[in-house]
Design a protein around this motif. Structure first.
Motif: not given
Length: 199
Positions: A74, A82-84, A86, A91-93, A95
């Motif tokens: 993040y 914002r981040g991702s 895994s 793999h999910n974004e 916010v």
């Protein structure tokens, strides 16, 4: 620095039994640490970089349970985190809107200590605000309204509500270290060792 730099070791207990151990480090521009369950089955690791005001600007989080692994990265940018996230096949974004004071909690004791240090530095006896909380199991961040209030004149005893109905008691020493944190479920986090950095 807002809290004492050094290496911290917390035991997480319920009714005297040790459930897990947290080993953390706070230094110039960084918080890092890990929490391991006493049976070694679960591991929560965090490494965060801080800006000049001791606000979290970037955080890496990892969670291991046996063969299952999950990781997240993040970054605070403007008014958002914002981040991702895994995992094995996903793999999910993510916010999340940051609060006014841009507080972020990656579920280690030092993050709560840092937020409380900001409250104390502003001279507040009570505070309500939005905190970007990173769930230690899913590693997904969410904005939660939290509040705290001072319980003594010295500012060393605080009541904290991380979620509605989840009351915590926090005790500090004069260096701003959390020495004890107890939630409404009877789980305690107790500071059992502290090593200051070498001069």
């Amino acid at each position: 620095m807002l809290i004492a730099p050094g290496e911290y070791r917390y035991e997480i207990r319920r009714e005297g039994a040790i459930l897990a151990v947290e080993e953390e480090r706070y230094g110039a521009g960084v918080i890092s640490g890990a929490r391991r369950t006493i049976d070694g089955a679960n591991l929560h690791e965090v490494e965060a970089s801080l800006d000049a005001n001791d606000n979290v600007k970037r955080v890496n989080v990892r969670y291991n349970r046996g063969l299952f692994k999950r990781s997240a990265v993040y970054e605070a940018a403007g008014e958002t985190l914002r981040g991702s996230v895994s995992a094995v096949a996903s793999h999910n974004e993510v916010v999340v809107a940051l609060g006014r004071f841009r507080e972020i909690d990656a579920d280690l004791v030092l993050f709560r200590a840092l937020i409380l240090a900001h409250v104390r530095a502003r001279g507040q006896t009570h505070w309500t605000g939005r905190v970007a909380m990173i769930d230690p199991g899913t590693l997904v961040a969410a904005a939660l309204k939290q509040n705290c209030r001072r319980h003594d004149e010295a500012g060393l005893r605080w009541a904290w509500e991380a979620r509605m109905g989840d009351a915590e008691e926090i005790e500090l020493d004069y260096a701003g270290r959390i020495t004890r944190q107890r939630d409404s479920w009877g789980v305690e986090k107790v500071l059992v060792d502290f090593v200051a950095p070498k001069p």
